[in-house]
Design an enzyme around this catalytic site. Structure first.
Site, mmCIF file in Angstrom:
data_model
loop_
_atom_site.group_PDB
_atom_site.id
_atom_site.type_symbol
_atom_site.label_atom_id
_atom_site.label_comp_id
_atom_site.label_asym_id
_atom_site.label_seq_id
_atom_site.Cartn_x
_atom_site.Cartn_y
_atom_site.Cartn_z
ATOM 1 N N HIS A 52 0.853 -1.187 0.000
ATOM 2 C CA HIS A 52 0.000 0.000 0.000
ATOM 3 C C HIS A 52 0.891 1.239 0.000
ATOM 4 C CE1 HIS A 52 -3.934 -1.847 1.792
ATOM 5 N NE2 HIS A 52 -3.375 -2.645 0.905
ATOM 6 N N GLU A 54 1.031 3.926 1.816
ATOM 7 C CA GLU A 54 1.576 4.363 3.103
ATOM 8 C C GLU A 54 2.735 3.476 3.554
ATOM 9 O OE1 GLU A 54 -3.000 4.955 3.406
ATOM 10 O OE2 GLU A 54 -1.603 3.591 2.408
ATOM 11 N N CYS A 82 -6.172 2.089 5.868
ATOM 12 C CA CYS A 82 -6.824 0.820 6.206
ATOM 13 C C CYS A 82 -6.268 0.318 7.541
ATOM 14 C CB CYS A 82 -6.558 -0.204 5.097
ATOM 15 S SG CYS A 82 -4.851 -0.801 5.073
ATOM 16 N N CYS A 85 -2.374 -0.288 7.367
ATOM 17 C CA CYS A 85 -1.564 0.933 7.302
ATOM 18 C C CYS A 85 -1.641 1.718 8.610
ATOM 19 C CB CYS A 85 -1.996 1.777 6.114
ATOM 20 S SG CYS A 85 -1.600 0.979 4.532
#
Length: 155
Positions: A52, A54, A82, A85
């Protein structure tokens, strides 16, 4: 404080993801008013569900400063983090998370739950939400609209 400049940098990362056919989410990590990490979604490219935006940005930031602790750092993400993260932000000891658009289906800051400010964890992360929300939401909506349209055409 004006968060829009760094959020525009995160949006530039989201555009990179978009160009690769990835869900267009971007992130930057800022420490002492300098960008020390950049990332955009690379899940499909790397075949890695942890890639992801991040996570990619925080890993780069940690490598750059030579420490897993990102004390004092601010993570800018175009979409509400999410659970994975958000958990990583706690583990990296991020000071503040700034995000653009909420994620009603997977958001773990304000939408579904609040991992970052959970007092039972050994570290809490400050939150600023809604920065350039329209722009952040628009790129995601455009991506999924085009994806749906291309699926219709291929049938």
């Amino acid at each position: 404080m004006d968060y829009t400049g760094y959020m525009r940098e995160a949006l530039a990362e989201a555009e990179k993801a978009y160009a690769k056919g990835e869900v267009p989410i971007g992130a930057v990590v800022v420490l002492d008013d300098k960008i020390i990490g950049r990332g955009h979604n690379l899940r499909e490219t790397l075949k890695d569900s942890t890639a992801h935006a991040e996570i990619v940005a925080m890993r780069e930031a940690a490598r750059r400063i030579g420490d897993w602790r990102l004390d004092g750092a601010v993570v800018y993400s175009t979409v509400e983090p999410c659970p994975m993260c958000a958990g990583a932000m706690i583990q990296f000891r991020v000071q503040t998370a700034v995000y653009g658009a909420p994620d009603p289906k997977a958001g773990a800051v304000d939408s579904i739950m609040d991992i970052l400010r959970e007092p039972r964890f050994n570290h809490q992360v400050g939150v600023v939400s809604g920065v350039l929300e329209y722009e952040c939401r628009t790129i995601i909506q455009r991506f999924f609209r085009e994806l749906r349209e291309s699926r219709k055409e291929s049938k």
